[in-house]
Design an enzyme around this catalytic site. Structure first.
Site, PDB file in Angstrom:
ATOM      1  N   SER A 107       0.828  -1.216   0.000  1.00  0.00           N
ATOM      2  CA  SER A 107       0.000   0.000   0.000  1.00  0.00           C
ATOM      3  C   SER A 107       0.859   1.261   0.000  1.00  0.00           C
ATOM      4  O   SER A 107       1.946   1.283   0.590  1.00  0.00           O
ATOM      5  CB  SER A 107      -0.881  -0.010   1.256  1.00  0.00           C
ATOM      6  OG  SER A 107      -1.402   1.280   1.504  1.00  0.00           O
ATOM      7  N   TYR A 130      -2.278   5.486  -4.302  1.00  0.00           N
ATOM      8  CA  TYR A 130      -3.320   6.495  -4.086  1.00  0.00           C
ATOM      9  C   TYR A 130      -2.847   7.743  -4.806  1.00  0.00           C
ATOM     10  O   TYR A 130      -1.693   8.159  -4.617  1.00  0.00           O
ATOM     11  CB  TYR A 130      -3.468   6.828  -2.604  1.00  0.00           C
ATOM     12  CG  TYR A 130      -4.286   5.850  -1.805  1.00  0.00           C
ATOM     13  CD1 TYR A 130      -5.562   5.460  -2.221  1.00  0.00           C
ATOM     14  CD2 TYR A 130      -3.803   5.346  -0.600  1.00  0.00           C
ATOM     15  CE1 TYR A 130      -6.315   4.580  -1.460  1.00  0.00           C
ATOM     16  CE2 TYR A 130      -4.554   4.461   0.162  1.00  0.00           C
ATOM     17  CZ  TYR A 130      -5.816   4.088  -0.277  1.00  0.00           C
ATOM     18  OH  TYR A 130      -6.556   3.224   0.468  1.00  0.00           O
ATOM     19  N   THR A 156      -5.934   2.608  -6.839  1.00  0.00           N
ATOM     20  CA  THR A 156      -7.193   2.565  -6.070  1.00  0.00           C
ATOM     21  C   THR A 156      -8.050   3.775  -6.416  1.00  0.00           C
ATOM     22  O   THR A 156      -7.593   4.922  -6.339  1.00  0.00           O
ATOM     23  CB  THR A 156      -6.882   2.523  -4.559  1.00  0.00           C
ATOM     24  OG1 THR A 156      -6.131   1.332  -4.313  1.00  0.00           O
ATOM     25  CG2 THR A 156      -8.159   2.497  -3.737  1.00  0.00           C
ATOM     26  N   ARG A 165     -14.614   5.840   9.796  1.00  0.00           N
ATOM     27  CA  ARG A 165     -14.636   4.604  10.599  1.00  0.00           C
ATOM     28  C   ARG A 165     -14.656   5.014  12.066  1.00  0.00           C
ATOM     29  O   ARG A 165     -13.705   5.596  12.582  1.00  0.00           O
ATOM     30  CB  ARG A 165     -13.416   3.744  10.277  1.00  0.00           C
ATOM     31  CG  ARG A 165     -13.425   3.347   8.799  1.00  0.00           C
ATOM     32  CD  ARG A 165     -12.058   3.138   8.223  1.00  0.00           C
ATOM     33  NE  ARG A 165     -12.060   3.328   6.784  1.00  0.00           N
ATOM     34  CZ  ARG A 165     -10.973   3.503   6.055  1.00  0.00           C
ATOM     35  NH1 ARG A 165      -9.778   3.501   6.620  1.00  0.00           N
ATOM     36  NH2 ARG A 165     -11.062   3.686   4.748  1.00  0.00           N
ATOM     37  N   LYS A 252      -8.574  -0.657  -9.002  1.00  0.00           N
ATOM     38  CA  LYS A 252      -9.193  -1.240  -7.804  1.00  0.00           C
ATOM     39  C   LYS A 252     -10.316  -0.361  -7.268  1.00  0.00           C
ATOM     40  O   LYS A 252     -10.149   0.855  -7.147  1.00  0.00           O
ATOM     41  CB  LYS A 252      -8.110  -1.387  -6.717  1.00  0.00           C
ATOM     42  CG  LYS A 252      -8.619  -1.877  -5.368  1.00  0.00           C
ATOM     43  CD  LYS A 252      -7.458  -2.191  -4.446  1.00  0.00           C
ATOM     44  CE  LYS A 252      -7.903  -2.810  -3.138  1.00  0.00           C
ATOM     45  NZ  LYS A 252      -8.435  -1.881  -2.175  1.00  0.00           N
ATOM     46  N   HIS A 276     -13.611  -1.782  -0.918  1.00  0.00           N
ATOM     47  CA  HIS A 276     -12.570  -1.412   0.050  1.00  0.00           C
ATOM     48  C   HIS A 276     -12.805  -2.127   1.384  1.00  0.00           C
ATOM     49  O   HIS A 276     -12.558  -1.583   2.466  1.00  0.00           O
ATOM     50  CB  HIS A 276     -12.578   0.110   0.260  1.00  0.00           C
ATOM     51  CG  HIS A 276     -11.214   0.725   0.461  1.00  0.00           C
ATOM     52  ND1 HIS A 276     -10.535   1.394  -0.521  1.00  0.00           N
ATOM     53  CD2 HIS A 276     -10.415   0.775   1.554  1.00  0.00           C
ATOM     54  CE1 HIS A 276      -9.385   1.837  -0.032  1.00  0.00           C
ATOM     55  NE2 HIS A 276      -9.282   1.468   1.227  1.00  0.00           N
ATOM     56  N   ASP A 307     -12.245  -8.607  -4.315  1.00  0.00           N
ATOM     57  CA  ASP A 307     -11.923  -8.732  -2.889  1.00  0.00           C
ATOM     58  C   ASP A 307     -13.103  -8.265  -2.050  1.00  0.00           C
ATOM     59  O   ASP A 307     -14.053  -7.689  -2.551  1.00  0.00           O
ATOM     60  CB  ASP A 307     -10.619  -8.001  -2.507  1.00  0.00           C
ATOM     61  CG  ASP A 307     -10.761  -6.488  -2.426  1.00  0.00           C
ATOM     62  OD1 ASP A 307     -11.882  -5.968  -2.292  1.00  0.00           O
ATOM     63  OD2 ASP A 307      -9.723  -5.806  -2.492  1.00  0.00           O
TER      64      ASP A 307
HETATM   65  C1  FNR Z   1      -7.504  -1.748   3.454  1.00  0.00           C
HETATM   66  N1  FNR Z   1      -7.710  -1.552   2.096  1.00  0.00           N
HETATM   67  C2  FNR Z   1      -6.869  -0.718   1.393  1.00  0.00           C
HETATM   68  N2  FNR Z   1      -6.982  -0.611   0.035  1.00  0.00           N
HETATM   69  C3  FNR Z   1      -6.126   0.157  -0.677  1.00  0.00           C
HETATM   70  O1  FNR Z   1      -6.256   0.226  -1.894  1.00  0.00           O
HETATM   71  N3  FNR Z   1      -5.128   0.830  -0.040  1.00  0.00           N
HETATM   72  C4  FNR Z   1      -4.952   0.791   1.307  1.00  0.00           C
HETATM   73  O2  FNR Z   1      -4.044   1.394   1.854  1.00  0.00           O
HETATM   74  C5  FNR Z   1      -5.870   0.014   2.053  1.00  0.00           C
HETATM   75  N4  FNR Z   1      -5.772  -0.062   3.416  1.00  0.00           N
HETATM   76  C6  FNR Z   1      -6.526  -0.983   4.120  1.00  0.00           C
HETATM   77  C7  FNR Z   1      -6.283  -1.172   5.468  1.00  0.00           C
HETATM   78  C8  FNR Z   1      -6.971  -2.170   6.157  1.00  0.00           C
HETATM   79  C9  FNR Z   1      -6.687  -2.392   7.602  1.00  0.00           C
HETATM   80  C10 FNR Z   1      -7.938  -2.948   5.486  1.00  0.00           C
HETATM   81  C11 FNR Z   1      -8.677  -4.040   6.208  1.00  0.00           C
HETATM   82  C12 FNR Z   1      -8.196  -2.728   4.156  1.00  0.00           C
HETATM   83  C13 FNR Z   1      -8.694  -2.361   1.381  1.00  0.00           C
HETATM   84  C14 FNR Z   1      -8.084  -3.692   0.957  1.00  0.00           C
HETATM   85  O3  FNR Z   1      -7.156  -3.530  -0.071  1.00  0.00           O
HETATM   86  C15 FNR Z   1      -9.159  -4.671   0.457  1.00  0.00           C
HETATM   87  O4  FNR Z   1      -9.949  -4.032  -0.501  1.00  0.00           O
HETATM   88  C16 FNR Z   1     -10.029  -5.217   1.580  1.00  0.00           C
HETATM   89  O5  FNR Z   1      -9.267  -5.429   2.742  1.00  0.00           O
HETATM   90  C17 FNR Z   1     -10.678  -6.517   1.165  1.00  0.00           C
HETATM   91  O6  FNR Z   1     -11.556  -6.955   2.135  1.00  0.00           O
HETATM   92  P1  FNR Z   1     -11.216  -8.046   3.273  1.00  0.00           P
HETATM   93  O7  FNR Z   1     -10.462  -9.169   2.628  1.00  0.00           O
HETATM   94  O8  FNR Z   1     -10.394  -7.309   4.292  1.00  0.00           O
HETATM   95  O9  FNR Z   1     -12.562  -8.398   3.775  1.00  0.00           O
END
Ligand code: FNR
Length: 379
Positions: A107, A130, A156, A165, A252, A276, A307
């Protein structure tokens, strides 16, 4: 000790070992968390067709994602602050993924930097971008990802504005954590985590601090990140990034068939159907529920990944049967990391592999490429 048999077991261990602020960060969704819950629950509604007396020998889960060979079609999703679940978390997760043979996505908001991860891995990893308002910073990130030989850029699209959140606000999330009385008490019960964290120098956003203009310390960092997500981001910017990057591009955060068509029209190598992890638009549908419509709209034009809510190999198979070529896990690997470090990420992947393999076999198939709608009951 109780055996660790599924992702839920890893989650409970992580809950006890990771300071609450960071466990909650992983475990949270936006507002009421209804989309976060729907992501998981909607998978359970999809039922498999059991078949018997089919030759189950010589099974294989090997596949490809954007043309790269994968041991199974499950990548590690980009997750911010991964190095707060466990010291040096991104480096450890990347190594676990590499050894297992699945892609790791770093990330933009990681604790370990692109260069840190490149220094401990041999194979190329993927970098998630990002697009910040500071375009010079974006150009610099793209160039650093190229220099580190990242083999795909995951752009993303669903975070032009940050979803709220509640848990993070209540906990006063920051990296490194502020030494409030509540945090000190919580961390006092998690001394191994603290000891590891004190040993590493990586405790803040490694891709940003020292690279973005004016970001040197924690307070300048938080005001910078609050201002930097770009509400004006458009499809034109996607074109610009595609040209600037020049390599494989994955878009994404697509949840709507119309957006999927626009994304496919950019010539992206793949799109990720994603909300996300329920962390952005609360009240949006689960990713798995919109997958069939998006497959119908663009499967002939781009590769489709998914995802959100995958908690088992069974969920992976459900997504593949509905037309995804690949999937990602976010929280499942974070729980593994928080529970047992690198070994925990491997455990999460092993658990998923075993569930995927056995489920495929009990549906009467030997090769993962044979996953299709015929393995499922029609609604
Ligand atoms: C994320 N996700 C996320 N996506 C992204 O593009 N950049 C990021 O920095 C982050 N950061 C992030 C932190 C945390 C703690 C979580 C749980 C998720 C989203 C991530 O890439 C993904 O889309 C989801 O986590 C998929 O869902 P599940 O597998 O966690 O249910």
């Amino acid at each position: 000790m109780k055996p660790t048999l599924d992702i839920a077991d890893l989650k409970e261990i992580a809950r006890r070992r990771v300071p609450r602020m960071f466990f909650d960060y992983a475990d949270s969704g936006a507002w009421t968390e209804s989309t976060y819950r729907a992501n998981e629950e909607d998978f359970k509604k999809i039922k498999f067709r059991q078949r018997v007396l089919v030759d189950m020998t010589g099974r294989s889960l090997e596949s490809t994602m954007i043309g790269e060979k994968v041991a199974m079609p499950v990548a590690l999703a980009p997750t911010g602050l991964t190095g707060m679940q466990h010291a040096d978390g991104e480096m450890l997760a990347a190594q676990a993924a590499e050894e297992f043979g699945v892609p790791f996505t770093l990330s933009t908001m990681s604790i370990c930097s692109i260069e840190d991860v490149a220094s401990v891995t041999k194979k190329p990893f993927w970098f998630q971008l990002y697009v910040m308002r500071d375009r010079d910073f974006v150009i610099n990130l793209i160039d650093r990802a190229k220099a580190a030989k990242c083999s795909a850029l995951v752009l993303t699209l669903d975070l032009q504005i940050l979803g709220q959140r509640h848990k993070d606000l209540r906990n006063g999330l920051s990296a490194p954590p502020r030494m409030t009385p509540a945090n000190i008490v919580n961390m006092a019960f998690r001394l191994p985590w603290c000891a590891r964290m004190l040993k590493t120098r990586r405790r803040s956003f490694g891709n940003i601090v020292g690279h973005a203009k004016g970001v040197g310390d924690l307070s300048s960092l938080s005001s910078w990140t609050n201002e930097q997500f770009d509400p004006r981001l458009s499809w034109k910017d996607v074109e610009w990034i595609r040209e600037r990057w020049g390599g494989k591009l994955i878009l994404k955060g697509i949840l709507d068939a119309e957006d999927a068509k626009l994304a496919a029209a950019t010539g992206a190598d793949a799109i990720i159907v994603s909300n996300h992890g329920g962390r952005q638009l609360d009240g949006a549908p689960s990713s798995i529920s919109v997958l069939p419509g998006i497959v119908e709209a663009v499967a002939d034009r781009t590769e489709i990944h998914l995802d959100g809510g995958i908690r088992s190999g069974q969920d992976v198979l459900r997504a593949l049967c509905l037309g995804a070529q690949g999937t990602y896990i976010g929280r499942p690997f974070l729980y593994g990391l928080g529970a047992f470090g690198k070994q925990g990420v491997t455990m999460a992947l092993e658990i998923i592999r075993k569930e995927l393999d056995v489920t495929l076999a009990l549906c009467g198939k030997r090769l993962i490429g044979e996953a299709g709608p015929d393995l499922l009951y029609k609604e």
